[in-house]
Design a protein around this motif. Structure first.
Motif, short mmCIF file in Angstrom:
data_model
loop_
_atom_site.label_atom_id
_atom_site.label_comp_id
_atom_site.label_asym_id
_atom_site.label_seq_id
_atom_site.Cartn_x
_atom_site.Cartn_y
_atom_site.Cartn_z
N ARG A 98 -36.54 73.64 -77.98
CA ARG A 98 -36.27 73.89 -76.57
C ARG A 98 -36.69 72.70 -75.72
NH1 ARG A 98 -40.00 76.15 -73.56
NH2 ARG A 98 -40.83 77.50 -75.20
N ASN A 99 -37.87 72.15 -75.99
CA ASN A 99 -38.34 70.99 -75.24
C ASN A 99 -37.49 69.75 -75.53
OD1 ASN A 99 -41.20 71.27 -73.72
ND2 ASN A 99 -41.05 72.77 -75.36
N LEU A 100 -37.05 69.62 -76.79
CA LEU A 100 -36.23 68.47 -77.15
C LEU A 100 -34.92 68.44 -76.38
CD1 LEU A 100 -35.44 66.04 -78.91
CD2 LEU A 100 -34.65 67.67 -80.65
N TRP A 101 -34.20 69.56 -76.33
CA TRP A 101 -32.90 69.56 -75.68
C TRP A 101 -33.00 69.34 -74.18
CZ3 TRP A 101 -29.23 68.36 -78.65
CH2 TRP A 101 -29.21 68.79 -79.97
N GLN A 102 -34.05 69.88 -73.56
CA GLN A 102 -34.21 69.61 -72.13
C GLN A 102 -34.63 68.17 -71.89
OE1 GLN A 102 -33.31 71.21 -69.48
NE2 GLN A 102 -33.98 69.41 -68.33
N SER A 103 -35.45 67.63 -72.79
CA SER A 103 -35.85 66.23 -72.68
C SER A 103 -34.64 65.31 -72.78
CB SER A 103 -36.86 65.89 -73.79
OG SER A 103 -37.20 64.52 -73.77
N ILE A 104 -33.73 65.64 -73.69
CA ILE A 104 -32.52 64.84 -73.86
C ILE A 104 -31.71 64.81 -72.56
CG2 ILE A 104 -30.25 64.81 -74.98
CD1 ILE A 104 -31.66 65.78 -77.53
N PHE A 105 -31.54 65.98 -71.93
CA PHE A 105 -30.76 66.04 -70.70
C PHE A 105 -31.41 65.23 -69.58
CE2 PHE A 105 -29.71 68.34 -66.68
CZ PHE A 105 -28.37 67.93 -66.61
N SER A 106 -32.71 65.39 -69.40
CA SER A 106 -33.40 64.66 -68.34
C SER A 106 -33.36 63.16 -68.58
CB SER A 106 -34.85 65.15 -68.23
OG SER A 106 -34.91 66.51 -67.87
N GLU A 107 -33.57 62.76 -69.83
CA GLU A 107 -33.53 61.33 -70.15
C GLU A 107 -32.11 60.78 -69.99
OE1 GLU A 107 -34.18 58.36 -73.92
OE2 GLU A 107 -34.99 60.39 -74.06
N HIS A 108 -31.12 61.60 -70.33
CA HIS A 108 -29.72 61.20 -70.17
C HIS A 108 -29.42 60.83 -68.71
CE1 HIS A 108 -25.30 61.56 -70.93
NE2 HIS A 108 -25.31 61.93 -69.66
N ILE A 109 -29.84 61.67 -67.78
CA ILE A 109 -29.61 61.38 -66.36
C ILE A 109 -30.38 60.13 -65.95
CG2 ILE A 109 -29.78 62.26 -64.01
CD1 ILE A 109 -27.71 63.68 -65.75
N GLY A 110 -31.60 59.98 -66.48
CA GLY A 110 -32.38 58.79 -66.17
C GLY A 110 -31.69 57.51 -66.60
N PHE A 111 -31.11 57.51 -67.80
CA PHE A 111 -30.39 56.33 -68.28
C PHE A 111 -29.17 56.04 -67.40
CE2 PHE A 111 -32.72 55.91 -72.25
CZ PHE A 111 -32.53 54.58 -72.56
N SER A 112 -28.49 57.10 -66.97
CA SER A 112 -27.31 56.91 -66.13
C SER A 112 -27.67 56.22 -64.82
CB SER A 112 -26.64 58.25 -65.84
OG SER A 112 -26.06 58.81 -67.00
N ILE A 116 -41.94 63.89 -76.87
CA ILE A 116 -41.27 64.53 -78.00
C ILE A 116 -41.94 64.16 -79.32
CG2 ILE A 116 -39.10 64.60 -79.30
CD1 ILE A 116 -39.21 66.31 -76.74
N ASN A 117 -42.52 62.97 -79.41
CA ASN A 117 -43.21 62.56 -80.63
C ASN A 117 -44.31 63.54 -81.01
OD1 ASN A 117 -43.91 60.51 -82.73
ND2 ASN A 117 -45.79 60.35 -81.53
N THR A 118 -44.94 64.19 -80.03
CA THR A 118 -46.04 65.10 -80.32
C THR A 118 -45.56 66.48 -80.75
OG1 THR A 118 -46.18 65.90 -78.03
CG2 THR A 118 -47.43 63.93 -78.57
N PHE A 119 -44.30 66.81 -80.51
CA PHE A 119 -43.81 68.16 -80.80
C PHE A 119 -43.40 68.35 -82.26
CE2 PHE A 119 -43.44 68.70 -76.21
CZ PHE A 119 -43.70 70.05 -76.05
N PHE A 120 -43.01 67.28 -82.96
CA PHE A 120 -42.38 67.43 -84.26
C PHE A 120 -43.26 66.95 -85.40
CE2 PHE A 120 -38.84 67.92 -81.47
CZ PHE A 120 -37.94 68.73 -82.15
N PRO A 121 -43.12 67.56 -86.59
CA PRO A 121 -43.86 67.09 -87.76
C PRO A 121 -43.33 65.75 -88.23
CG PRO A 121 -42.29 68.80 -88.40
CD PRO A 121 -42.28 68.74 -86.89
N GLU A 122 -44.15 65.05 -88.97
CA GLU A 122 -43.79 63.70 -89.42
C GLU A 122 -42.45 63.67 -90.14
OE1 GLU A 122 -43.65 59.81 -90.13
OE2 GLU A 122 -45.16 60.79 -88.90
N ARG A 123 -42.18 64.66 -90.98
CA ARG A 123 -40.97 64.64 -91.79
C ARG A 123 -39.69 64.76 -90.96
NH1 ARG A 123 -43.37 69.52 -92.04
NH2 ARG A 123 -42.13 71.39 -91.60
#
Length: 455
Positions: free
Chosen positions: A36-50, A152-159
């Protein structure tokens, strides 16, 4: 539901217990919350890049009635690149200080400033100084990447970090071709005299991004107030080696994204519509393929993928140089799109290398008697700081590319001299990757210090 407990701290939605490396925890609740955090992060970062790369499109609207030459336009698009790169460091700190969710809300809202300012000033007769100031404010969009990736780096396991970071970055990078594609549609339908229409389209999306971050994202308490990790990262030579390599991958991606349309206009005489019709293709492919670079690194090793990718980037640059000499627009465009594709793969593989480096070092320290929990926590802390530093330094490559094009067109009237410089740089990156991460381990050497990025 938020795992285990939610703190009542100001700002809300604080996760106190987060153990993604625990398979049971991950399957019960971790995966759902992280996604859930990943997909919202993607959207927010997407607008930032634009918004960050908005000026790569706005310069295509600036015809002769604006009175600016090619060198001035290359310098204009270099300004937000520089500001965005510098802001990436404080944006990385902001995640630890305020929380990933809280800072995403703030950083998304800040995008209104450059958008509204550009809406006001963008018309013939505006001074070059005014445009430089407004373009500089657009740099806030570039900072979003560092805070998003650190979070996002803190949310996911290393693998799964290679894939997750690749998705996050690739989805964010898609903001570049999307704003360029929308610019193409505006030019095709309303004409090159309607830059304000392009700008106005993004205002509601900025508001939606901030609101959704408020509703859907979480803060992780474990990454708060950890500025000491930055000091550790700055002292580690791996931080600066990876920063150098990321200049070659992401620096190329963002630099070419800003410059491609201007190169087509000034080297091949393309009209704004003709340039816009091609400009978005390379960034689109480079963005979409970035997660594949992370997945390839998960499977084959980040250093190995990065090495061969730099070799291919050098070949693609050679194709562009040959096309420039033959004045072949078709071959030039194909070579450029290939180069964009390779920057995307390289972006994914280099970012996968960062957590792999520090995780492998932690495992080596544990094998030598270190505490497993402490070493794992250190690896997570420092790799998060390194991601922010590498993202900031790597973005400076976009500045160097646009300044190189500016000098090239001023001196030779073509981009060929700049491409020769880029070719030499990719060869150096290839050598550095091999020498640091893939060369045979000397007898008696500390294997964790020589070969850890092969993971």
């Amino acid at each position: 539901m938020i795992p285990e407990s939610e703190s009542r701290r100001p700002g809300g939605r604080w996760i106190e217990h987060w153990e993604p490396e625990d398979p049971g925890f991950w399957e019960r609740t971790g995966r759902k919350v992280a996604s859930r955090n990943l997909w919202q992060s993607i959207f927010s970062e997407h607008i930032g890049f634009s918004i960050w790369t908005l000026w790569s499109v706005l310069v295509l609207f600036m015809g002769q009635d604006y009175g600016f030459d090619a060198a001035q336009k290359f310098f204009l698009v270099a300004i937000p690149t520089l500001v965005g790169a510098v802001l990436r460091l404080p944006y990385t700190f902001a995640v630890a200080r305020f929380g990933g969710r809280n800072w995403t809300i703030v950083s998304a809202s800040l995008l209104l400033a450059p958008t509204v300012l550009a809406l006001i000033v963008m018309e013939p007769g505006v001074s070059y100084t005014t445009l430089m100031v407004v373009a500089a404010v657009a740099g806030v969009g570039g900072g979003n990447f560092a805070s998003s990736m650190t979070n996002i780096n803190t949310f996911f396991p290393e693998r799964q970090k290679g894939w997750a970071l690749g998705l996050n970055a690739g989805g964010g990078n898609l903001g570049v071709p999307v704003v360029q594609l929308i610019g193409l549609l505006v030019i095709a339908t309303a004409g090159a005299g309607s830059p304000r229409l392009l700008i106005a389209i993004y205002i509601p999306f900025i508001v939606v991004s901030a609101v959704l971050a408020w509703v859907r994202m979480d803060n992780i308490a474990a990454v708060r107030n950890d500025t000491g990790a930055f000091v550790e990262a700055c002292r580690d030579r791996q931080t600066w080696i990876m920063s150098f390599l990321y200049i070659g991958t992401f620096g190329s991606f963002i630099g070419y994204s800003f410059a491609f349309g201007l190169v087509l206009q000034n080297q091949f005489g393309r009209t704004p519509l003709q340039a816009a019709a091609v400009t978005f293709i390379g960034p689109l492919i480079g963005s979409l393929i970035r997660p594949l670079g992370g997945r390839m690194a998960d499977r084959f090793g980040g250093a190995r993928v990065t090495l061969w990718n730099f070799a291919a980037m050098a070949v693609a640059t050679g194709i562009i140089i040959a096309a420039s000499g033959a004045d072949s627009l078709l071959v030039f465009t194909v070579g450029f799109v290939l180069l964009f594709t390779l920057t995307g793969i390289g972006n994914g593989s280099t970012y996968k290398m960062i957590p792999a480096i520090f995780t492998s070092r932690a495992r080596a320290n544990v094998a030598n008697g270190g505490d497993a929990a402490a070493e794992t926590a250190t690896a997570r802390r420092v790799s998060g700081a390194v991601i922010g530093i590498v993202g900031a330094v790597g973005a400076l490559g976009g500045l160097f590319i646009n300044l190189a094009f500016r000098a090239s067109f001023l001196s030779a009237g073509t981009g060929a001299p700049a491409f020769w410089a880029f070719l030499a740089f990719y060869v150096i990156c290839l050598v550095v990757t091999w020498a640091v991460y893939l060369r045979p381990v000397p007898v008696g050497a500390d294997r964790a210090d020589v070969a850890f990025a092969r993971v």
